[in-house]
Design an enzyme around this catalytic site. Structure first.
Site: not given
Ligand code: PBG
Length: 340
Positions: A209, A246, A261, A287
């Site tokens: 991530k 990871e 991600k 998102s």
């Molecule tokens: C953390 C989390 C995030 C997202 C999913 N889980 C935000 C971050 O890491 O800042 C982002 C998902 C998205 O942008 O659609 N709980």
């Protein structure tokens, strides 16, 4: 002086025997020759539920996505099941936040009650998943608890994550999405679950991530209080080989599934992980990826349906076994029409 040959006297080049256009010539040939397919059951819908909400609330930066009430969440989960998607991933937004994210571990905390609601409603038809992270629950917005110097305290956070895993398992969650990027989080949660007898609760490790700008709209969706960024725990977008470490760590710690991600800016990482991972590999179309396509489509700059379909197809092509996408239900409907 050299003379330029006339078009009639020039010999016409031909590709010879190799004509790649042959198999593209008709819709039927293209359908049969397609090397990647997307099925509804490979799609997972992320959903937001907010404590104390009386009506579902649309999100400005994610047109078409809602913050749900407990009731509207249940109904939307039924719609997702009817559309044939593979699962849902739940995120909770509490009314009250504090330094340690207390609501995350309270049995009547919004995420835990929402898990129980959704499991009761569609638990047999869908894999009901929940996000395990503290950022929605802390008043500082970080994914863990803070040390006195303000840094995110890895090992103290693991204790909170283990408790959160137990609360979610007690609520009946199928699979837990570990998204916090603390070292050792998979082992800490696996050990806590196993010791409590929750040996069947599956773990999805957000292994690779990245600290990404593409999470921007999500921060509105969960009303994040974060100041600053997450670069001391999420991966540096510059790093490709590090993803393999990871993944190896999470697999060794007992991850049942690993995640890459965001998806679209990290297809190289996804392809690497898919080529070597011994466990299923999922990808999260986040998102910001959603918002960009919706915004461009709303302006008439791209064909919305084709762009959505192509984006998810490309994530599958790069190697994702399943894709988290805010378009999961709409895409599932399109797929059932048999068109791409
Ligand atoms: C953390 C989390 C995030 C997202 C999913 N889980 C935000 C971050 O890491 O800042 C982002 C998902 C998205 O942008 O659609 N709980």
């Amino acid at each position: 002086m050299t003379t330029v040959p006339t078009p009639e006297s020039r010999s016409v080049p031909t590709p010879g025997r190799v004509r790649l256009r042959r198999m593209r010539a008709t819709p039927a040939r293209r359908r049969l020759a397609a090397q990647t397919r997307v099925h509804a059951e490979q799609l997972i819908l992320p959903m937001f539920v907010k404590e104390g909400l009386t009506d579902p609330r649309p999100l400005g930066s994610m047109p078409g996505v809602l913050q749900h009430t407990r009731d509207s969440l249940r109904r939307a989960a039924v719609e997702a099941a009817e559309a044939g998607v593979g699962g849902v991933m739940l995120f909770g937004i509490p009314e009250r936040r504090d330094a340690v994210g207390s609501c995350a571990t309270e049995p009547d905390g919004i995420l835990n009650v929402a898990i129980a609601d959704v499991v009761a409603e569609v638990g047999d038809a869908l894999v009901v998943q929940a996000d395990l992270c503290l950022d929605e629950f802390t008043d500082h917005g970080h994914c863990g608890v803070l040390a006195p110097d303000g840094s995110v305290d890895n090992d103290a956070t693991l204790v909170r994550y283990a408790d959160m895993a137990l609360a979610q398992a007690a609520a009946g969650v199928d699979l837990i999405g570990l998204s916090g990027m603390m070292d050792g989080q998979t082992a800490a949660c696996r050990d806590a679950l196993d010791a409590a007898g929750f040996t069947g609760t599956a773990l999805l490790a957000y292994a690779a991530k990245y600290a990404s700008a593409f999470y921007g709209p999500f921060r509105e969706a969960v009303e994040s209080e974060l100041q600053g960024d997450r670069r001391t725990y999420q991966m540096d977008p510059a790093n490709r080989r590090e993803a393999a470490r990871e993944v190896a760590a999470d697999v060794a710690e007992g991850a049942d599934v690993v995640m890459v991600k965001p998806a679209m800016s990290y297809l190289d990482v996804l392809a690497d992980v898919a080529a070597t991972s011994p466990v299923p590999v999922w990808a999260y179309q986040v998102s910001g990826e959603y918002a960009m396509i919706e915004a461009a489509a709303a302006n008439g700059w791209i064909d919305r349906r084709r762009a959505i379909t192509e984006s998810v197809l490309s994530i599958r092509r790069a190697g994702a076994d399943a894709v988290l996408t805010y378009w999961a239900v709409e895409l599932a409907h399109w797929l059932s029409e048999g068109t791409r």
